[in-house]
Design a protein around this motif. Structure first.
Motif, PDB file in Angstrom:
ATOM      1  N   ALA A  13       0.839  -1.210   0.000  1.00 23.71           N
ATOM      2  CA  ALA A  13       0.000   0.000   0.000  1.00 23.71           C
ATOM      3  C   ALA A  13       0.872   1.258   0.000  1.00 23.71           C
ATOM      4  CB  ALA A  13      -0.949  -0.007   1.194  1.00 23.71           C
ATOM      5  N   ILE A  14       1.947   1.253   0.787  1.00 33.02           N
ATOM      6  CA  ILE A  14       2.868   2.398   0.794  1.00 33.02           C
ATOM      7  C   ILE A  14       3.545   2.518  -0.569  1.00 33.02           C
ATOM      8  CG2 ILE A  14       5.010   3.310   1.777  1.00 33.02           C
ATOM      9  CD1 ILE A  14       4.086   2.146   4.484  1.00 33.02           C
ATOM     10  N   ALA A  15       3.973   1.395  -1.131  1.00 34.51           N
ATOM     11  CA  ALA A  15       4.618   1.423  -2.448  1.00 34.51           C
ATOM     12  C   ALA A  15       3.682   2.008  -3.498  1.00 34.51           C
ATOM     13  CB  ALA A  15       5.053   0.013  -2.845  1.00 34.51           C
ATOM     14  N   LEU A  19       4.173   5.363  -5.794  1.00 34.22           N
ATOM     15  CA  LEU A  19       4.135   5.355  -7.264  1.00 34.22           C
ATOM     16  C   LEU A  19       3.173   6.413  -7.773  1.00 34.22           C
ATOM     17  CD1 LEU A  19       4.209   1.533  -8.025  1.00 34.22           C
ATOM     18  CD2 LEU A  19       6.059   3.181  -8.380  1.00 34.22           C
ATOM     19  N   GLY A  20       2.014   6.532  -7.153  1.00 34.38           N
ATOM     20  CA  GLY A  20       1.040   7.547  -7.562  1.00 34.38           C
ATOM     21  C   GLY A  20       1.546   8.951  -7.330  1.00 34.38           C
ATOM     22  N   TYR A  21       2.232   9.154  -6.217  1.00 40.73           N
ATOM     23  CA  TYR A  21       2.746  10.474  -5.867  1.00 40.73           C
ATOM     24  C   TYR A  21       3.932  10.876  -6.736  1.00 40.73           C
ATOM     25  CZ  TYR A  21       4.668  14.222  -2.932  1.00 40.73           C
ATOM     26  OH  TYR A  21       5.154  15.415  -2.474  1.00 40.73           O
ATOM     27  N   SER A  22       4.676   9.903  -7.252  1.00 41.09           N
ATOM     28  CA  SER A  22       5.913  10.230  -7.973  1.00 41.09           C
ATOM     29  C   SER A  22       5.673  11.064  -9.215  1.00 41.09           C
ATOM     30  CB  SER A  22       6.691   8.963  -8.333  1.00 41.09           C
ATOM     31  OG  SER A  22       6.134   8.308  -9.450  1.00 41.09           O
ATOM     32  N   ASN A  23       4.487  11.005  -9.782  1.00 39.71           N
ATOM     33  CA  ASN A  23       4.187  11.808 -10.972  1.00 39.71           C
ATOM     34  C   ASN A  23       3.925  13.267 -10.640  1.00 39.71           C
ATOM     35  OD1 ASN A  23       4.404   9.597 -12.709  1.00 39.71           O
ATOM     36  ND2 ASN A  23       2.304   9.009 -12.293  1.00 39.71           N
ATOM     37  N   THR A  24       3.717  13.580  -9.369  1.00 40.30           N
ATOM     38  CA  THR A  24       3.384  14.948  -8.974  1.00 40.30           C
ATOM     39  C   THR A  24       4.352  15.510  -7.937  1.00 40.30           C
ATOM     40  OG1 THR A  24       1.882  14.141  -7.257  1.00 40.30           O
ATOM     41  CG2 THR A  24       0.925  14.565  -9.434  1.00 40.30           C
ATOM     42  N   MET A  25       5.522  14.890  -7.775  1.00 38.29           N
ATOM     43  CA  MET A  25       6.492  15.362  -6.778  1.00 38.29           C
ATOM     44  C   MET A  25       6.981  16.764  -7.132  1.00 38.29           C
ATOM     45  SD  MET A  25       9.022  12.319  -5.605  1.00 38.29           S
ATOM     46  CE  MET A  25       8.945  11.341  -7.085  1.00 38.29           C
ATOM     47  N   PRO A  26       6.970  17.659  -6.169  1.00 40.09           N
ATOM     48  CA  PRO A  26       7.496  19.009  -6.415  1.00 40.09           C
ATOM     49  C   PRO A  26       9.007  19.059  -6.214  1.00 40.09           C
ATOM     50  CG  PRO A  26       6.621  18.866  -4.203  1.00 40.09           C
ATOM     51  CD  PRO A  26       6.374  17.520  -4.851  1.00 40.09           C
ATOM     52  N   GLY A  27       9.571  20.231  -6.407  1.00 38.54           N
ATOM     53  CA  GLY A  27      10.970  20.477  -6.072  1.00 38.54           C
ATOM     54  C   GLY A  27      11.963  19.773  -6.973  1.00 38.54           C
ATOM     55  N   LYS A  35      10.783   9.775 -11.886  1.00 40.12           N
ATOM     56  CA  LYS A  35       9.513   9.063 -11.773  1.00 40.12           C
ATOM     57  C   LYS A  35       9.802   7.670 -11.222  1.00 40.12           C
ATOM     58  CE  LYS A  35       5.603   7.272 -14.289  1.00 40.12           C
ATOM     59  NZ  LYS A  35       5.033   6.925 -15.578  1.00 40.12           N
ATOM     60  N   LEU A  36       9.120   7.321 -10.136  1.00 44.18           N
ATOM     61  CA  LEU A  36       9.226   5.973  -9.595  1.00 44.18           C
ATOM     62  C   LEU A  36       8.377   5.066 -10.468  1.00 44.18           C
ATOM     63  CD1 LEU A  36       8.884   6.808  -5.798  1.00 44.18           C
ATOM     64  CD2 LEU A  36      10.923   6.860  -7.247  1.00 44.18           C
ATOM     65  N   VAL A  37       8.939   3.964 -10.930  1.00 42.55           N
ATOM     66  CA  VAL A  37       8.268   3.118 -11.924  1.00 42.55           C
ATOM     67  C   VAL A  37       7.694   1.839 -11.329  1.00 42.55           C
ATOM     68  CG1 VAL A  37       8.603   1.821 -14.071  1.00 42.55           C
ATOM     69  CG2 VAL A  37       9.711   4.051 -13.774  1.00 42.55           C
ATOM     70  N   ARG A  38       8.491   1.136 -10.514  1.00 39.48           N
ATOM     71  CA  ARG A  38       8.037  -0.169 -10.027  1.00 39.48           C
ATOM     72  C   ARG A  38       8.731  -0.509  -8.712  1.00 39.48           C
ATOM     73  NH1 ARG A  38      10.023  -5.068  -9.884  1.00 39.48           N
ATOM     74  NH2 ARG A  38      11.852  -4.544 -11.121  1.00 39.48           N
ATOM     75  N   PHE A  39       7.915  -0.947  -7.741  1.00 39.53           N
ATOM     76  CA  PHE A  39       8.426  -1.457  -6.475  1.00 39.53           C
ATOM     77  C   PHE A  39       8.239  -2.962  -6.411  1.00 39.53           C
ATOM     78  CE2 PHE A  39       7.843   2.847  -4.677  1.00 39.53           C
ATOM     79  CZ  PHE A  39       8.960   2.940  -3.861  1.00 39.53           C
ATOM     80  N   ALA A  40       9.114  -3.616  -5.707  1.00 41.03           N
ATOM     81  CA  ALA A  40       8.987  -4.993  -5.250  1.00 41.03           C
ATOM     82  C   ALA A  40       9.640  -4.990  -3.875  1.00 41.03           C
ATOM     83  CB  ALA A  40       9.680  -5.961  -6.215  1.00 41.03           C
ATOM     84  N   GLY A  75      17.015   6.561  -1.210  1.00 44.28           N
ATOM     85  CA  GLY A  75      16.157   6.842  -0.054  1.00 44.28           C
ATOM     86  C   GLY A  75      14.752   6.313  -0.245  1.00 44.28           C
ATOM     87  N   ALA A  76      14.201   6.478  -1.428  1.00 44.99           N
ATOM     88  CA  ALA A  76      12.808   6.082  -1.684  1.00 44.99           C
ATOM     89  C   ALA A  76      12.588   4.582  -1.547  1.00 44.99           C
ATOM     90  CB  ALA A  76      12.391   6.552  -3.079  1.00 44.99           C
ATOM     91  N   VAL A  77      13.573   3.766  -1.880  1.00 47.39           N
ATOM     92  CA  VAL A  77      13.389   2.316  -1.868  1.00 47.39           C
ATOM     93  C   VAL A  77      13.074   1.778  -0.470  1.00 47.39           C
ATOM     94  CG1 VAL A  77      15.831   1.684  -1.620  1.00 47.39           C
ATOM     95  CG2 VAL A  77      14.271   0.128  -2.809  1.00 47.39           C
ATOM     96  N   VAL A  78      13.459   2.498   0.592  1.00 44.39           N
ATOM     97  CA  VAL A  78      13.214   1.986   1.937  1.00 44.39           C
ATOM     98  C   VAL A  78      11.800   2.249   2.453  1.00 44.39           C
ATOM     99  CG1 VAL A  78      15.670   2.197   2.552  1.00 44.39           C
ATOM    100  CG2 VAL A  78      14.061   3.986   3.240  1.00 44.39           C
ATOM    101  N   TYR A  79      11.084   3.206   1.886  1.00 48.43           N
ATOM    102  CA  TYR A  79       9.800   3.611   2.460  1.00 48.43           C
ATOM    103  C   TYR A  79       8.782   2.477   2.596  1.00 48.43           C
ATOM    104  CZ  TYR A  79      10.965   8.451   3.150  1.00 48.43           C
ATOM    105  OH  TYR A  79      11.532   9.604   3.626  1.00 48.43           O
ATOM    106  N   PRO A  80       8.625   1.591   1.619  1.00 48.85           N
ATOM    107  CA  PRO A  80       7.667   0.497   1.832  1.00 48.85           C
ATOM    108  C   PRO A  80       8.137  -0.540   2.864  1.00 48.85           C
ATOM    109  CG  PRO A  80       7.985   0.904  -0.507  1.00 48.85           C
ATOM    110  CD  PRO A  80       9.056   1.659   0.227  1.00 48.85           C
ATOM    111  N   LEU A  81       9.345  -0.372   3.396  1.00 45.54           N
ATOM    112  CA  LEU A  81       9.893  -1.322   4.364  1.00 45.54           C
ATOM    113  C   LEU A  81       9.904  -0.773   5.786  1.00 45.54           C
ATOM    114  CD1 LEU A  81      13.003  -2.518   2.317  1.00 45.54           C
ATOM    115  CD2 LEU A  81      10.707  -3.538   2.378  1.00 45.54           C
TER     116      LEU A  81
END
Length: 154
Positions: A13-15, A19-27, A35-40, A75-81
């Motif tokens: 769910a976090i992943a 992914l949805g947020y990555s298309n609208t990230m500011p800064g 763009k974040l493409v795929r998590f596993a 940094g982003a790869v750790v968030y779903p963990l």
């Protein structure tokens, strides 16, 4: 509190939110076209669309832009963990530039090598046209949310 293996820690769910947020990230992520493409579990694939603003006078992408992209993805790869509400902070990042990078799509694949409740060690590789152009390894501190600071004025 122990969380178990990377697979047991993984929260899809976090992943998916990321992914949805990555298309609208500011800064900076938006500026660099990340763009974040795929998590596993413990793995992230991302892309950055590098444009003219990242080029040096010699026509190659500035190493600082490559470093920022690798920093973001490691940094982003750790968030779903990690527990929802916690965040990751890079405490160390080592880069090897392997080949020049030009305008166009840069693909980055990151993987978590080890994770505890307080930190993670992450490796990432950047490719352009299937050619390895940079590699990084970093340490990400896992930070728990803090209660609101009572000294802050409303």
């Amino acid at each position: 509190m122990a969380y178990g293996t990377i697979e047991e820690r993984y929260d899809d769910a976090i992943a998916q939110r990321m992914l949805g947020y990555s298309n609208t990230m500011p800064g900076l992520p938006a500026y660099l076209g990340i763009k974040l493409v795929r998590f596993a579990p413990g793995v992230l694939s991302a892309e950055a669309d590098l444009a003219a603003q990242e080029l040096t006078p010699s026509g190659n992408v500035h190493g600082g832009a490559i470093a920022a992209i690798l920093d973001h993805v490691t940094g982003a790869v750790v968030y779903p963990l990690i527990p929802d509400g916690h965040w990751g902070a890079t405490t160390e990042l080592k880069l090897n530039y392997v080949a020049p990078v030009t305008r166009g799509v840069l693909r980055v694949d990151a993987s978590v090598l080890a994770i505890t409740n307080r930190s993670a060690v992450v490796r990432a590789e950047a490719f352009q046209a299937e050619r390895l152009v940079a590699a990084a390894q970093g340490t990400i501190a896992i930070v728990a949310p803090r209660a609101a600071d009572s000294r802050v004025l409303a």
